[in-house]
Scaffold this active site. Structure first.
Site, PDB file in Angstrom:
ATOM      1  N   ILE A  58      -9.957   5.160   8.220  1.00 45.11           N
ATOM      2  CA  ILE A  58      -9.489   4.418   9.399  1.00 45.11           C
ATOM      3  C   ILE A  58     -10.665   3.748  10.093  1.00 45.11           C
ATOM      4  O   ILE A  58     -10.607   2.565  10.467  1.00 45.11           O
ATOM      5  CB  ILE A  58      -8.747   5.353  10.377  1.00 45.11           C
ATOM      6  N   ALA A  61     -11.835   0.734   8.094  1.00 39.71           N
ATOM      7  CA  ALA A  61     -10.923  -0.409   8.209  1.00 39.71           C
ATOM      8  C   ALA A  61     -10.936  -1.002   9.610  1.00 39.71           C
ATOM      9  O   ALA A  61     -10.827  -2.218   9.781  1.00 39.71           O
ATOM     10  CB  ALA A  61      -9.508   0.012   7.832  1.00 39.71           C
ATOM     11  N   GLU A  62     -11.053  -0.153  10.619  1.00 37.63           N
ATOM     12  CA  GLU A  62     -10.959  -0.622  11.997  1.00 37.63           C
ATOM     13  C   GLU A  62     -12.211  -1.356  12.458  1.00 37.63           C
ATOM     14  O   GLU A  62     -12.123  -2.425  13.083  1.00 37.63           O
ATOM     15  CB  GLU A  62     -10.690   0.568  12.935  1.00 37.63           C
ATOM     16  N   SER A  63     -13.388  -0.798  12.187  1.00 38.52           N
ATOM     17  CA  SER A  63     -14.613  -1.366  12.767  1.00 38.52           C
ATOM     18  C   SER A  63     -15.808  -1.391  11.826  1.00 38.52           C
ATOM     19  O   SER A  63     -16.873  -1.863  12.210  1.00 38.52           O
ATOM     20  CB  SER A  63     -15.005  -0.541  14.001  1.00 38.52           C
ATOM     21  N   TYR A 148      -2.938  -3.309   6.195  1.00 43.24           N
ATOM     22  CA  TYR A 148      -3.722  -2.248   6.816  1.00 43.24           C
ATOM     23  C   TYR A 148      -3.442  -0.905   6.143  1.00 43.24           C
ATOM     24  O   TYR A 148      -4.369  -0.163   5.806  1.00 43.24           O
ATOM     25  CB  TYR A 148      -3.388  -2.170   8.306  1.00 43.24           C
TER      26      TYR A 148
END
Length: 257
Positions: A58, A61-63, A148
């Site tokens: 996560i 993928a997020e940052s 996502y």
């Protein structure tokens, strides 16, 4: 894919750090310590019983593990927490890697519990909100959300390399700040309220109320004028009938023959 039982916090919901120190030493030196990014993920995984690879996936993928990351929508930090969600999770500084990862892990643990360990649904809710998951009966038909879920799942299955970085951790304060989280529903409600707050300012709201009030008044005035015109026309027709059918008028008309 599913993961097994999600556990909550301990009895107090707070990590307790008991540093030992000699007499006369500065106590403040024990309030801060350094932790690697990998160790923070490890601690979050154990604390909330969420697979470490899932948390790291996560974050990737997020940052891409950037503590200072900020999205166009306002999501912040490594796990990209929206400000309202962060507040509900008790995160006081979303750019603090420790708080952010702990808060994000707690949130995904709530999603996993909500969806009985279904990772795909939990990820879809993390990205698009559980309201949309409920609305569409599964992963929403949003390209962004579908991509996502696939991306995070791929990272999780293939493994993720975490940057070799260390951060300062307030062992006493940070651990206690984020644990008093509200329910998932309250967090989501605040999340959407925060979006509305970003879209509409209080001044916009006042302008809208003023415009709406004026429109209502104009509509009411228009209806009143229309009603008056109808009443006037009706009175004219009634007066015409009275004159046309009165005995005096009929006698005059009859006498003229």
């Amino acid at each position: 894919m599913r993961v097994n039982g999600i556990q909550g916090t301990d009895g107090t919901g707070t990590q307790i750090t008991a540093p030992a120190g000699g007499q006369g030493e500065d106590f403040s030196s024990y309030l801060q310590t350094t932790a690697s990014l990998e160790s923070i993920f490890e601690e979050a995984s154990k604390k909330y019983n969420v697979p470490k690879n899932l948390i790291k996936a996560i974050a990737k993928a997020e940052s891409d593990f950037r503590p200072d990351a900020t999205s166009k929508a306002g999501a912040q930090g490594i796990m990209q927490l929206m400000p309202a969600t962060a507040r509900e999770l008790g995160v006081t500084d979303s750019y603090d890697p420790y708080q952010n990862i702990m808060g994000g892990t707690k949130y995904i643990s709530q999603m996993l519990e909500k969806y009985d360990g279904n990772v795909s649904l939990a990820l879809a809710a993390y990205n698009a909100g559980s309201n949309n998951v409920a609305k569409y009966g599964g992963i929403p038909p949003f390209k962004e959300t579908q991509n996502y879920v696939a991306k995070v799942t791929g990272y999780m299955n293939n493994g993720v390399d975490v940057p070799n970085a260390s951060y300062t951790v307030n062992s006493g304060a940070s651990a206690g700040n984020y644990v008093a989280a509200a329910s998932v529903e309250e967090a989501e409600e605040s999340y959407y309220q925060d979006i509305l707050d970003q879209l509409f300012s209080y001044e916009d709201y006042l302008r809208f109320i003023d415009m709406y009030t004026k429109m209502q008044e104009a509509q009411q005035e228009k209806e009143e004028q229309s009603q008056e015109q109808e009443n006037s026309a009706e009175e004219s027709r009634y007066g015409y009938r009275e004159i046309k059918y009165s005995p005096a008028v009929m006698n005059l008309l009859g006498g003229s023959n």
